[in-house]
Scaffold this motif. Structure first.
Motif: not given
Length: 449
Positions: A16-28, A35-45
């Motif tokens: 779920d790339v969209s969900g991780l992108i949303d998490a990348l903007k979390s106040h926490d 989320a950034a580490v997960a997106l690094e693993r995913m490496a999705d354009e």
């Protein structure tokens, strides 16, 4: 913490790339980092734009160090994704106040060959941080091998062993013969792992290095002579045998006992029967180390026609052709093998707080609990490390275990089979143990080891 980690993992597993992108903007901010580490693993354009936004440093972030982890993961992810639009944000990230972000940006820029990237990274080769220096050299080598080799050659004189090790690995990777002289000049590096990689870089040059190495055998420093001898043994050129024989015994023998021991070891590696007479003479050397190495070399030459060599980048050893060797890589187990009724395994376990002595005590306790007989432990050297050999018997079988520690891991080598089969295999087991080498990867390092 467990709740948001589970949520991020669920998003990652469901792609779920969209969900991780949303998490990348979390106040926490902890959620952002995960989320950034997960997106690094995913490496999705699809995440490239969001990661470029996350990579941008703003002054207010200096009060929140956790956000450096977000930026560093974003920098690394952009290199994996490979979108050229990330180059400019990555170049800006080289000015980030956090070293890990700089390093992530360097690594990723090495995936985008350009003069601009090369010159930007080149500014960091003399940086005060050893981590940045070594990563800059490696990244430059990825962009421009010629320039990378020049910096690597210079870095063999760096004050940091980590930088020198990286430099030796870069030279080893590209194998440029023009670097031979500087490698030979640094064979006596004070750090064991650096010396090993310099040695391997020289060995990679094969026969080309033999004549310069033979000339270096007259070096006044015994440490350098020892390394030169080891390199000649690893190359395995029979052209070196006459000179090495002269260093081992008789009137021209080397004055240093350690060098003589390494000469015997090298002659064993080369495997020329012409050295047997001198090796037998060395069995009368006044020093145990020399006698032991001579005995090991004679064993190797004796079984040389039966031997194969195994090397997978981490472990190397010689073994008889009739052992069936299988790489397993399933967790702790590295190698499985068997020969008729003889079973063999090489295992390892992470053991930062455990010594080889303590681990051998655990093995002794297990063997006692299982009711094995004739249990004995003795000291042994494996790969230049102090270790232990443990033997024990069941009614019909014998177990032989070798234990040593290197680089934060306990390695244990296990042989089991009928007592007579093991007795017949002892000479091959000795060769196996005496030629075994484990190549240590530094924590967080790149490269092939």
């Amino acid at each position: 913490m467990i709740a948001f980690t589970d949520k991020i993992n669920a998003l990652l597993m469901s792609n779920d790339v969209s969900g991780l992108i949303d998490a990348l903007k979390s106040h926490d901010f902890t959620v952002r980092r995960e989320a950034a580490v997960a997106l690094e693993r995913m490496a999705d354009e699809r995440s490239a734009d969001a990661l470029m936004d996350a990579l941008r440093y703003e002054e207010w972030q200096k009060d929140y160090p956790i956000l450096a982890g977000v930026r560093a993961a974003a920098a690394r992810a952009l290199g994996k994704i490979g979108n050229p639009s990330a180059v400019k944000p990555l170049l800006r990230a080289l000015e980030d106040p956090d070293d890990e972000v700089k390093i992530g940006a360097m690594r990723s820029l090495s995936e985008f060959p350009s003069e601009e990237s090369l010159r930007a990274i080149e500014k960091f080769v003399d940086h005060p941080s050893e981590d940045i220096r070594r990563n800059s050299i490696e990244s430059i080598a990825g962009l421009d091998p010629e320039l990378g080799l020049r910096y690597a050659s210079r870095a063999l004189g760096d004050s940091s062993w980590m930088v020198r090790k990286t430099a030796a690995k870069v030279i080893r990777r590209f194998g440029d013969k023009r670097c031979l002289e500087v490698l030979l000049d640094n064979l006596n590096d004070p750090d064991t792992e650096v010396r090993r990689h310099i040695l391997l870089a020289v060995v990679n040059m094969g026969e080309y290095a033999v004549d310069p190495l033979l000339e270096k055998l007259s070096d006044p420093q015994w440490q350098t002579r020892a390394m030169v001898v080891e390199a000649l043994g690893e190359i395995g050129s029979r052209r070196a045998v006459p000179r090495l024989k002269g260093m081992l015994a008789g009137r021209r023998r080397d004055e240093n006992r350690y060098v003589r021991g390494k000469v015997a070891e090298a002659l064993g590696r080369i495997g020329d029967p012409a050295a047997l007479e001198d090796l037998h003479m060395a069995l009368r050397d006044p020093y145990l180390f020399v006698r032991r190495k001579a005995r090991e070399a004679i064993d190797i030459i004796d079984v040389e026609p039966d031997l194969e060599e195994f090397h997978d980048g981490e472990i190397s050893f010689r073994y008889p052709r009739f052992w069936n060797i299988f790489e397993t890589r399933d967790g702790e187990r590295l190698i499985d093998a068997w020969s008729d009724n003889l079973k063999i395994a090489i295992k390892r376990r992470r053991a930062e707080g455990l010594t080889a002595d303590e681990f051998s005590e655990i093995i002794l306790e297990v063997l006692n609990m299982r009711g094995l007989l004739n249990i004995a432990r003795s000291n042994i050297t494996v790969d230049s490390e102090h270790g232990y050999m443990i033997t024990a018997d069941t009614k019909n079988e014998r177990v032989v275990t070798f234990i040593f520690k290197k680089g934060g891991y306990i390695y244990y080598i296990y042989f089991r089979g009928p007592i007579e089969d093991l007795k017949e295999s002892y000479k091959y087991i000795r060769v196996f143990i005496n030629t075994l080498h484990v190549e240590i990867q530094g924590y967080g390092e790149r490269g092939d080891g």
